[in-house]
Structures are given as C-alpha cells and as structure tokens.
Scaffold this motif. Structure first.
Motif, PDB file in Angstrom:
ATOM      1  N   ALA A 124      -5.879 -20.700 -13.836  1.00 45.77           N
ATOM      2  CA  ALA A 124      -6.817 -21.108 -14.884  1.00 45.77           C
ATOM      3  C   ALA A 124      -6.413 -20.585 -16.252  1.00 45.77           C
ATOM      4  N   GLU A 125      -5.929 -19.323 -16.315  1.00 46.86           N
ATOM      5  CA  GLU A 125      -5.655 -18.687 -17.594  1.00 46.86           C
ATOM      6  C   GLU A 125      -4.171 -18.602 -17.931  1.00 46.86           C
ATOM      7  N   GLY A 126      -3.325 -18.884 -16.964  1.00 42.64           N
ATOM      8  CA  GLY A 126      -1.885 -18.851 -17.219  1.00 42.64           C
ATOM      9  C   GLY A 126      -1.254 -17.490 -17.021  1.00 42.64           C
TER      10      GLY A 126
ATOM     11  N   GLY B 273       3.026 -30.298 -18.565  1.00 42.32           N
ATOM     12  CA  GLY B 273       1.935 -29.326 -18.458  1.00 42.32           C
ATOM     13  C   GLY B 273       1.600 -28.913 -17.043  1.00 42.32           C
ATOM     14  N   ASN B 274       2.394 -29.375 -16.074  1.00 48.96           N
ATOM     15  CA  ASN B 274       2.151 -28.994 -14.687  1.00 48.96           C
ATOM     16  C   ASN B 274       2.861 -27.684 -14.364  1.00 48.96           C
ATOM     17  N   ILE B 275       2.231 -26.850 -13.542  1.00 48.43           N
ATOM     18  CA  ILE B 275       2.852 -25.578 -13.162  1.00 48.43           C
ATOM     19  C   ILE B 275       4.091 -25.861 -12.319  1.00 48.43           C
ATOM     20  N   SER B 276       5.223 -25.317 -12.759  1.00 47.38           N
ATOM     21  CA  SER B 276       6.473 -25.494 -12.011  1.00 47.38           C
ATOM     22  C   SER B 276       6.924 -24.198 -11.354  1.00 47.38           C
TER      23      SER B 276
ATOM     24  N   GLU C 284      -7.438 -14.507  -3.502  1.00 44.86           N
ATOM     25  CA  GLU C 284      -7.886 -15.842  -3.909  1.00 44.86           C
ATOM     26  C   GLU C 284      -8.332 -15.829  -5.366  1.00 44.86           C
ATOM     27  N   ASN C 285      -9.089 -14.811  -5.744  1.00 45.32           N
ATOM     28  CA  ASN C 285      -9.558 -14.692  -7.123  1.00 45.32           C
ATOM     29  C   ASN C 285      -8.386 -14.467  -8.072  1.00 45.32           C
ATOM     30  N   LEU C 286      -7.413 -13.659  -7.639  1.00 39.60           N
ATOM     31  CA  LEU C 286      -6.234 -13.385  -8.466  1.00 39.60           C
ATOM     32  C   LEU C 286      -5.514 -14.684  -8.822  1.00 39.60           C
ATOM     33  N   TRP C 287      -5.196 -15.501  -7.827  1.00 40.90           N
ATOM     34  CA  TRP C 287      -4.436 -16.733  -8.073  1.00 40.90           C
ATOM     35  C   TRP C 287      -5.269 -17.779  -8.809  1.00 40.90           C
TER      36      TRP C 287
ATOM     37  N   GLN D 288       1.129  -5.262 -11.796  1.00 46.18           N
ATOM     38  CA  GLN D 288       1.722  -6.591 -11.750  1.00 46.18           C
ATOM     39  C   GLN D 288       1.314  -7.421 -12.961  1.00 46.18           C
ATOM     40  N   ASN D 289       2.302  -8.148 -13.485  1.00 46.77           N
ATOM     41  CA  ASN D 289       2.075  -9.172 -14.509  1.00 46.77           C
ATOM     42  C   ASN D 289       2.527 -10.495 -13.927  1.00 46.77           C
ATOM     43  N   ILE D 290       1.620 -11.431 -13.828  1.00 45.27           N
ATOM     44  CA  ILE D 290       1.942 -12.745 -13.274  1.00 45.27           C
ATOM     45  C   ILE D 290       1.733 -13.795 -14.360  1.00 45.27           C
ATOM     46  N   SER D 291       2.758 -14.615 -14.606  1.00 43.16           N
ATOM     47  CA  SER D 291       2.683 -15.672 -15.616  1.00 43.16           C
ATOM     48  C   SER D 291       3.099 -16.996 -14.995  1.00 43.16           C
ATOM     49  N   VAL D 292       2.564 -18.083 -15.542  1.00 44.74           N
ATOM     50  CA  VAL D 292       2.944 -19.414 -15.067  1.00 44.74           C
ATOM     51  C   VAL D 292       3.969 -20.016 -16.023  1.00 44.74           C
ATOM     52  N   VAL D 293       4.822 -20.868 -15.476  1.00 43.76           N
ATOM     53  CA  VAL D 293       5.768 -21.657 -16.257  1.00 43.76           C
ATOM     54  C   VAL D 293       5.446 -23.119 -15.992  1.00 43.76           C
ATOM     55  N   CYS D 294       5.251 -23.885 -17.064  1.00 44.01           N
ATOM     56  CA  CYS D 294       4.869 -25.296 -16.920  1.00 44.01           C
ATOM     57  C   CYS D 294       6.025 -26.208 -17.309  1.00 44.01           C
TER      58      CYS D 294
END
Length: 555
Positions: free
Chosen positions: A334-336, A366-369, A326-329, A356-362
């Motif tokens: 929050a930080e991308g 600006g919404n996470i896709s 939960e903290n990871l996600w 692991q490297n986890i990144s978001v794509v928006c």
C-alpha cells in the motif's frame, strides 16, 4: 550434315554482313516493311541475334536486326549489325552472352541488368525459335534515379548516423544524424577522414578491421569518436565495404547505454560489497538475488535461496504471529515501503533481531515488479539498549530496581489488581543508624551494607514480588496477589528477622535495625502517590514506636 550446317551459317553471316555494311544505302534502296515500321515505333529496344554453338556450348552470337530504339541504344549503333557480340562493348553485350546459354539450354526467359553510359537498362532475353535470340531492353535509368533519390532521402532521415568514406578513409557522404553526432557542419566532415575522429591508439585496430571488411565481413563493434568539442563519445559502429570499395558505416550513440552499464556495475559493486544483507525478490516474493552479506548474516548462499519464497528464509523465527507478516506486506504494497524490527532465523536455527527496510520496485506501468529487502543484525544494538534500559531502571550498587522502575512497577500492580479485584501491599523500609556505619567504617562499608541488605530482602520475597532501592538507605517491596494485610505483615516479620542477624563487612561486623511501614491497596490508598505516601507515613510511625520494627498504616 554438320559441315553443311556450318557452311550455311557462314553464308548466312556473310550475306547478312554484306547486306548491312551500308544500312543508310540499304534503307534508301529498300523501303521499310510495315513490320519494321511497327517495331521502330516501339519505345523498347529490340535486338534479334543468331547464336553460334560449338559442341552444344554457346560461344558467341551475331547481331542480326535491331529496331530504331535499339540502334540508338547499343554501342556502335547500326555498325553493330552483323557483328559478333564478343567484338562489341563487353559491359553491354557480355551479360547477354552469359544469359543466352541459360536461355538456349532451358528455353526459359532470362532477366538481366545492363549498364550503358552510366544508365541501368533492364533486359529480357528470349529464344523464339531454334538458335535465334531476341532481347527486349528498356531504359530503367529514370526508375533507378527515382530509387536513388528515395534512398538518399531515407539515408538523410535515418535516426542513426550514416557515414560513407572512400578507399583512403576520407568521408564522401554523411547524413544529418552524422553531423549532429560529431557536432560539425556537413562541409567540415566531408573534408575530414576516419582517422581524424578516432583516438590515435585505435589506428592499428582500424587497419585490422579494414582487412576483415575487405574479406566481405560486416563488423559491429564499439568505438570512441571525437566530437567538435574535443570530447570522446562512445558509439557502436556497423561497418561494411561496398562493391565499389567505399566504406559504409552505421554509427549509433551508446553513451547512455554505457553510462547505464557503469551504473549497473556500480550498483552490483555496492550490492556485493555492502555490509548490509540485501535480498531482491520478484513480484511473487521469490528470491532472484542475494548478496554475500546475506550469506554471512543468515548462512544461506544465493544458490540455496534463489527461486524460493522469502518467507522460508527470513520470516520463520516463530516469534511473530501470521497476522504480523500479513500486516507487514499489506503496508509494503500500500505504501511502497516498510521499516521496522523483525525476528529472523539463521540457517543453523539461531533466532536474532533484525532491522529491515523493504521497498517496492515498479515497472513502467506502475505494477510491482520486485521487492528489495535490506536487513541488518541488531543483536548488539538491542543488547546495548537493554543494558542502557537496565541501568536506567536499576540501582547500580545493589542491582535492585530504582525509583523510576518502582513507580512503573507499582502502577502496573495497581492496574492489574483493579482488573482482578485483588490486593497489593507496599512495604517501605528504612535502615536504622546507617549513617553511623558510614561515619565509623567509611563509605565502602556503607555500600557493602546496602548490598547485603538488598540480597537479604530478595531472599524474603517471592520471585514475582518487586524489591527496589529508592535511594540512600530506603527500600521498598511490592507484594501482589495477597489476600489480606496479614500476608504483608508476615513478609515484614521475615525481613525483620533476616536483618536482625549480624552483618559481616570487610571492616568488621555490625548490627543494624530497620523500620517498615505497610500500606494496603485498596484499603489504605488507591493511587501510586497515595499508597507511597501512606507506606512512608507508616514507616516513620514504626521509627517512633520502640515496641516493633514495622507498622501498618492507620487512618
């Protein structure tokens, strides 16, 4: 009856022809009727015609009457009156002849377009009675010219390049977008042909497409065209042959799209060939893609995991609490991004450490896709780190913890004792006459003696007790959870008895003694340094005392 009707039609045609052979003289002889004057005032051309029908089919018609506007408009003027339409200019009367059949059969008005002196005329054909036909014609050339001007303006302002070429492929028209696309002035392009701007290797393809276009097809295809700077540009061309035989082409620059396609191909190649496992999920963390390295690492194919929640395949090791994930996600959202160690599980159930490297794509708003997860197996790295850590905290010769680990272990034991109100004893041990063994039997024999001593010390204590080699021939034992000093003395006696036995070395059998100093927390000291100092002092006291091999610290 049919013969009589035919004769009447012939007489009517002959009488009308005789009456109109010299319209000027007729006009001089007969004054205009009010109806004729009224019709001549109408700006539209009005023509009255007599249909000639055989076997129910229209074969021709005779031009009977025409107002002033029609006389000025129709080919031949007043000379056309009384003549058959088939004998007059076909481009004008031919379309009316074709439409007249529909008018007579259906009795419905027909609208058509006529061409006269390069002007477009709009005509409406009626059947007012029996076999009479009436055509009302208006000159639409101004409207057509207006439409042509509007069309020219639209073509000029079109964002896509538009080219028109004649039958030989030479350009006859180009808009501003086309000039910009090729990098030439309009006059330069109008002196060029299609063959001037395409690669020589595409000339045969051009001829094949021309044949297809002549069959009525509209072709959309990708081409390369040469700009004024000599460089070729990727374009998409939609081509068509116009009714007059000219080539019409809509040309769009697709270089950005082609570059994007190349980037996608490169990304796909990297995605499929990288040694690191990559997983892409949608915004709800359902897997949409996984590369071959992921299959090799975790044992799941892309088909196995596609459309399913990533937690079922990457985050199910059982070594982390739910709060960890939960903290990871939360941090990822929050930080991308997030990076760190996570225990994962393969399809066969094996658990392994992964980095692991986890990144978001928006999206554009600006919404996470999507989420992109890159993971690698760090089992070897962890093993190497553990080995280095072991070497850093253990004595290479005996395998016992070294002075560095001893300090940490003693600090930990004292902290635990403070919290629980328990006692800790420290035994400081030094071999007697170790130097003599080295001198008489060599250093290899001395090393063997140290190894045997370490093994005997381990056998004298519990599994939870810590034995360390401090260096040279000095050893320590940390005893936790003891009740009193007597417990420590009991262990010291076991050590003395164990070391009293002869030691068999490769070079011979030796007997060694030892001296043990004992200090108790919190009775004798309350810190690591003080407990070590007091135990060391007690050990030197035991060396001086010949009565026993151990001594408890005395203030």
């Amino acid at each position: 009856m049919a013969t009589k009707n035919a004769m009447d039609a012939e007489n009517s045609q002959r009488d009308h022809r005789n009456a109109t052979e010299n319209p000027k003289q007729e006009a001089e002889r007969q004054p205009y009727s009010p109806l004729q004057l009224m019709l001549d005032c109408v700006s539209d051309a009005i023509i009255l015609m007599q249909a000639l029908v055989e076997d129910g089919e229209l074969v021709d018609f005779i031009v009977l009457e025409a107002n002033a506007a029609a006389i000025a408009l129709i080919p031949g003027g007043s000379d056309a009156l009384g003549k058959n339409a088939s004998s007059l200019l076909h481009s004008f009367f031919g379309p009316m002849l074709g439409a007249a059949q529909e008018v007579l059969v259906r009795g419905e008005k027909q609208s058509l377009t006529l061409l006269q002196d390069r002007r477009f005329l709009q005509a409406e054909l009626f059947n007012p009675q029996d076999k009479l036909l009436c055509a009302v014609i208006s000159d639409d050339s101004n409207t057509k010219a207006l439409h042509a001007a509007e069309l020219e303006s639209c073509i000029e302002q079109a964002p896509d390049a538009i080219f028109i070429a004649n039958l030989d492929g030479r350009y006859t028209h180009v808009n501003s977008a086309g000039c910009k696309l090729l990098g030439y002035e309009r006059e330069q392009i109008l002196s060029m042909s299609i063959e001037d701007v395409i690669p020589k290797v595409d000339l045969a393809r051009l001829q094949l497409d021309k044949l297809r276009l002549q069959d009525g097809e509209t072709i959309t295809a990708e081409w390369k065209i040469k700009r004024s700077n000599g460089k070729y540009l990727a374009v998409e061309v939609s081509g068509k042959i116009l009714n007059d035989g000219r080539w019409l082409g809509f040309v769009r620059d697709i270089s950005e799209r082609k570059n994007a396609e190349k980037d996608l191909q490169l990304s796909a190649a990297v995605f499929n060939n990288t040694r690191e496992a990559i997983v892409i999920t949608n915004a709800t963390r359902e897997i949409v893609a996984a590369n071959a390295a992921f299959t090799e690492l975790c044992g799941y194919t892309e088909q196995d995991v596609k459309g399913k929640d990533i937690k079922h395949y990457v985050y199910r090791s059982g070594k982390h609490e739910a709060a960890f994930y939960e903290n990871l996600w939360q941090r990822v959202d929050a930080e991308g991004f997030w990076r760190g160690e996570v225990w994962s599980r393969r399809s066969d159930g094996e658990v392994f450490p992964s980095w692991q490297n986890i990144s978001v794509v928006c999206d554009d708003y600006g919404n996470i896709s999507h989420y992109v997860l890159i993971l690698s197996d760090i089992s070897e790295k962890k093993a190497a780190e553990q080995k280095l850590s072991y070497l850093a905290h253990h004595d290479a010769l005996t395998g016992l913890t070294n002075r560095i680990a001893f300090n940490g272990n003693l600090e930990h034991a004292l902290n635990h004792a403070r919290r629980n109100g328990s006692k800790v004893a420290l035994l400081f041990i030094d071999l007697d006459h170790f130097k003599d063994v080295n001198d008489n039997y060599g250093h290899l024999a001395g090393d063997q003696l140290l190894q045997i001593t370490a093994d005997r010390l381990r056998r004298c204590v519990r599994g939870e007790d810590a034995v360390a080699r401090m260096g040279g021939d000095e050893f320590t034992i940390i005893l936790e959870h003891i009740n009193c000093i007597d417990d420590a003395v009991g262990v010291a006696k076991k050590v003395v008895q164990s070391m009293a036995l002869p030691v068999r070395l490769a070079s011979g059998e030796v007997e060694v003694g030892l001296s043990i100093g004992i200090s108790l927390f919190p009775d004798h000291a309350t810190t690591v340094n003080d407990l070590t100092r007091t135990a060391d002092a007690a050990m030197y006291g035991a060396k001086k005392c010949k009565e026993r091999d151990y001594q408890v610290f005395i203030d």
